[in-house]
Design a protein around this motif. Structure first.
Motif, PDB file in Angstrom:
ATOM      1  N   ARG A 155       8.896   8.430  -0.234  1.00  0.00           N
ATOM      2  CA  ARG A 155       9.705   7.106   0.281  1.00  0.00           C
ATOM      3  C   ARG A 155      10.905   7.454   0.454  1.00  0.00           C
TER       4      ARG A 155
ATOM      5  N   ARG B 154       7.537  -6.196   5.704  1.00  0.00           N
ATOM      6  CA  ARG B 154       7.419  -5.219   4.672  1.00  0.00           C
ATOM      7  C   ARG B 154       8.605  -5.074   4.005  1.00  0.00           C
TER       8      ARG B 154
ATOM      9  N   TYR C  90      12.987   3.411  12.707  1.00  0.00           N
ATOM     10  CA  TYR C  90      12.479   2.847  13.728  1.00  0.00           C
ATOM     11  C   TYR C  90      12.169   1.352  13.710  1.00  0.00           C
TER      12      TYR C  90
ATOM     13  N   HIS D  69      12.355   2.118   7.701  1.00  0.00           N
ATOM     14  CA  HIS D  69      12.993   0.941   8.209  1.00  0.00           C
ATOM     15  C   HIS D  69      13.910   1.042   8.775  1.00  0.00           C
ATOM     16  N   GLU D  70      14.936   2.020   8.690  1.00  0.00           N
ATOM     17  CA  GLU D  70      16.111   2.005   9.298  1.00  0.00           C
ATOM     18  C   GLU D  70      16.051   3.024  10.489  1.00  0.00           C
TER      19      GLU D  70
ATOM     20  N   MET E 170       0.916   3.578   2.099  1.00  0.00           N
ATOM     21  CA  MET E 170       1.343   3.708   3.540  1.00  0.00           C
ATOM     22  C   MET E 170       2.604   2.891   3.763  1.00  0.00           C
ATOM     23  N   ASP E 171       2.426   1.772   3.212  1.00  0.00           N
ATOM     24  CA  ASP E 171       3.513   0.587   3.578  1.00  0.00           C
ATOM     25  C   ASP E 171       4.896   1.097   2.869  1.00  0.00           C
TER      26      ASP E 171
ATOM     27  N   MET F 104       5.705   4.840  13.458  1.00  0.00           N
ATOM     28  CA  MET F 104       5.782   4.816  11.943  1.00  0.00           C
ATOM     29  C   MET F 104       4.567   5.398  11.501  1.00  0.00           C
ATOM     30  N   ASN F 105       3.553   4.849  11.833  1.00  0.00           N
ATOM     31  CA  ASN F 105       2.217   5.233  11.305  1.00  0.00           C
ATOM     32  C   ASN F 105       1.936   6.702  11.255  1.00  0.00           C
TER      33      ASN F 105
ATOM     34  N   GLU G 273       5.412   0.872  15.718  1.00  0.00           N
ATOM     35  CA  GLU G 273       4.407   0.822  14.566  1.00  0.00           C
ATOM     36  C   GLU G 273       3.394   2.019  14.679  1.00  0.00           C
TER      37      GLU G 273
ATOM     38  N   THR H 202       0.827  -1.135   0.019  1.00  0.00           N
ATOM     39  CA  THR H 202       0.060  -0.072  -0.066  1.00  0.00           C
ATOM     40  C   THR H 202       1.089   1.191   0.000  1.00  0.00           C
TER      41      THR H 202
ATOM     42  N   ILE I 274      16.986   2.683  -0.654  1.00  0.00           N
ATOM     43  CA  ILE I 274      16.612   3.039   0.534  1.00  0.00           C
ATOM     44  C   ILE I 274      16.947   2.308   2.022  1.00  0.00           C
TER      45      ILE I 274
ATOM     46  N   LYS J 197       6.446   3.490   4.855  1.00  0.00           N
ATOM     47  CA  LYS J 197       6.971   2.834   6.056  1.00  0.00           C
ATOM     48  C   LYS J 197       8.054   1.911   6.043  1.00  0.00           C
ATOM     49  N   VAL J 198       8.296   1.334   4.464  1.00  0.00           N
ATOM     50  CA  VAL J 198       9.508   0.664   4.268  1.00  0.00           C
ATOM     51  C   VAL J 198      10.613   1.598   4.273  1.00  0.00           C
ATOM     52  N   GLY J 199      10.510   2.760   3.849  1.00  0.00           N
ATOM     53  CA  GLY J 199      11.434   4.004   3.894  1.00  0.00           C
ATOM     54  C   GLY J 199      12.035   4.252   5.129  1.00  0.00           C
TER      55      GLY J 199
ATOM     56  N   THR K 285      13.785   8.084   4.307  1.00  0.00           N
ATOM     57  CA  THR K 285      14.898   7.517   4.823  1.00  0.00           C
ATOM     58  C   THR K 285      15.739   8.754   5.540  1.00  0.00           C
TER      59      THR K 285
END
Lengths: 252, 359
Positions: A164, B218, A107, A104-105, A96-97, A128-129, A125, A94, B233, A100-102, A168
């Motif tokens: 995204r 994810r 959170y 990643h480092e 949003m996800d 992050m959200n 989470e 999605t 990323i 959220k992958v961006g 980072t």
């Protein structure tokens, strides 16, 4: 000291010297344009800056750190994020996800905590959200947060890619032809977004672009690349008047 | 639920549907068994059903979530089966509580399969392309032949190992041969029950569904969707690929332990741990929908039951598989079918809301 300082960068593919003695100095907070005719080596420069290609020679310094020849993920952690000429989103995730992958480092909780749903999972989470939603709001994507990325219209996909990359938390943002395939209205909106990102996030942006209206409209400085070599550099208005540059683009 | 966002709620909802489906199936089956309405043939199929469901769900992690093709899932199952059975036979006199012994056997089987997953994954997952398919295919065949030539026995001096024959073990009087080459392991306690199978399914679903909806999940799906972007990323590609593949392998190992403790004699034949088995698991995954956990459960159950229900057609089982696969592939990619599925997307598990837009 410039934020990004590249000296004498070069790479060869077989017998072809794709980029030769390229140099650029991008100051903090600058909006810098890298232009040049098709095949001049602009994306190759980006790929060397982000570690996709190993530079044959030269030195890349980001904020005082030598990042020449490092791995892509280490360069990202050092502070360079990028978008791609042909959009590369996580299509089955999605909107949003994707953001959220961006994140990643930034959170972190362990995989075990994720599987067992320990309190740290819920806490991180939630953070992050909130952070992702904040970023999506900046790009006016918050209403589409549950859409699959592949279902977004083209212009919004471009924006999501920028969101995204910003997730980072980079020092330098590289945009590879952000306006490609956009209509004039979308391009104008994109120009506002890029300016907004620079001001709001205090970001330094280096972009490749063919759309001269966009380049003339937002870039403060330009470097022109032709056949892998720097043809001209300087303030936007001056460079665009340079007869050599006009010749490179339009021919004799 | 502490988190308020709709997204988490929605995913939890679809996860609960899958758990609910499994528990419902368990309750119905238990009622049928206790009222005696199930033929003994069907009753004997209950544990294999659990095994196939676990295999299908675990392969879905590799194929659907990670996006890599594995053609040797039966190989990991074989590793798990022999490790678990070996442990149980070796300690059958030592540990008298069957549940405890079986629990340890499952953990050991999972660990052994995970070790093989790591050994295969470290070199292969660094490469781009279909190398994993090639290597796992070879691994499945090699491991099956390897266990056919090993002999392990035990006596009061400890364990003896040989690759020649049982006599070469030179066991003292009172010693017993545990793995007897091509004759495999005999005398495995029949610890596998339908209830344990269902509990294992739920544990495995819990791990996979929670993994997918977490930070690591994810990252894994991001790598599947676009490796270069994920790298740009800052996602550590090898780490997350290896993580997903190892978890997947260890779950196949669990299925193997369950399999070994459902039979009194465990042998590695092309029939149970061979190429056909790996392909059959892949068929479950493809048929149920790649990346669709609920779908692979349904596919595994249906395709295990189908040949039994149509016993007369058993000879044509592989033929039916081929036809069903082709039909499903057409169905999965034809625009009309996709349109139809999107229309009813809310009813489907695991598909996200897509209305109100034109893709």
């Amino acid at each position: 000291m410039a934020l990004l300082d590249v000296k004498n960068l070069g790479i060869s593919f077989g017998g072809l010297r794709a980029v030769d003695s390229f140099h650029i100095e991008v100051e903090k907070g600058q909006l810098y344009g890298l232009i040049g005719p098709n095949g001049a080596g602009k994306t190759t420069v980006f790929n060397m800056l982000t570690g996709v290609y190993q530079p044959g020679d030269g030195k890349i310094t980001l904020d005082g750190n030598d990042i020449t020849g490092k791995r892509t993920i280490d360069i990202n952690r050092a502070g360079i994020a990028r978008t791609f000429q042909n959009i590369r989103l996580f299509k089955e995730l999605t909107v949003m996800d994707n953001v959220k992958v961006g994140l990643h480092e930034h959170y972190k909780y362990s995989t075990i905590a994720g599987i067992l749903r320990l309190p740290s999972y819920y806490k991180k989470e939630k953070e992050m959200n909130e952070k992702a939603l904040e970023l999506l709001k900046v790009f006016d994507l918050d209403k589409e947060k549950d859409f699959l990325a592949s279902n977004l219209p083209y212009g919004k996909q471009r924006k999501l890619e920028i969101a995204r990359a910003l997730a980072t938390n980079p020092k330098l943002l590289l945009l590879d032809e952000p306006a490609a395939g956009m209509n004039p209205n979308e391009t104008k909106e994109l120009m506002d977004t890029i300016r907004f990102v620079r001001d709001e996030f205090d970001m330094t942006i280096l972009l490749i672009e063919h759309d001269m209206k966009l380049v003339a409209g937002i870039c403060e400085k330009l470097t022109v690349l032709n056949f892998g070599q720097v043809l001209a550099e300087g303030n936007t208005a001056e460079v665009l008047k340079n007869p050599q540059v006009i010749t490179a683009y339009l021919g004799e | 639920m502490k988190i308020k966002t709709d997204k988490i709620k929605k995913i939890s909802k679809s996860s609960f549907t899958i758990y609910g489906m499994v528990i419902m199936a368990y309750v119905i089956m238990q009622i049928l068994v206790s009222t005696g309405s199930l033929s003994s043939l069907m009753e004997g199929l209950l544990v294999p059903l659990c095994i196939y469901v676990i295999l299908a769900v675990s392969l879905n992690l590799t194929v659907g979530i990670l996006g890599e093709l594995s053609l040797g899932h039966a190989g990991f199952m074989c590793v798990g089966a022999f490790t678990g059975a070996f442990f149980s036979v070796a300690t059958v006199d030592l540990i008298t509580i069957p549940l405890l012994r079986f629990g340890i056997a499952i953990i050991l089987g999972a660990l052994a399969a995970a070790v093989f997953g790591i050994i295969l994954g470290i070199p292969v997952l660094r490469l781009r392309g279909d190398y994993l398919a090639i290597v796992t295919l070879a691994f499945g065949e090699i491991i099956k032949n390897f266990v056919n030539v090993i002999y392990i026995g035990t006596d009061k001096n400890g364990f003896h190992f040989s690759m020649k024959d049982a006599v070469a073990l030179k066991l003292e009087e009172g010693g017993k041969v545990i793995i007897n080459g091509a004759q495999g392991i005999t005398g495995t306690p029949n610890d596998s029950t339908f209830t344990i199978g269902i509990i294992l399914i739920i544990i495995i679903l819990f791990v996979i569904l929670n993994l997918v909806n977490s930070r690591a999940g994810r990252a894994i799906m991001a790598i599947r969707d676009n490796r270069i972007a994920a790298e740009s990323i800052g996602i550590n590609i090898t780490k997350y690929k290896l993580m997903a593949f190892t978890i997947s392998a260890s779950m196949a190992g669990v299925a193997g332990v369950l399999y070994a403790h459902n039979l009194s004699t465990l042998t590695a034949l092309p029939k149970n741990f061979g190429y056909n088995m790996s392909i059959m698991i892949l068929v479950f995954v493809v048929l149920g929908g790649i990346g669709n956990v609920g779908g692979s459960i349904i596919a595994a159950v249906l395709l295990t039951l189908l040949p039994e229900l149509l016993r007369g057609l058993n000879d044509y089982r592989m033929l039916i598989y081929a036809i069903v696969l082709i039909v499903m592939m057409i169905f999965n990619s034809s625009p009309k079918a996709i349109e139809l599925r999107e229309k009813y997307s809310l009813k489907r598990l695991f598909t996200k809301k897509t209305k109100g837009e034109d893709a």
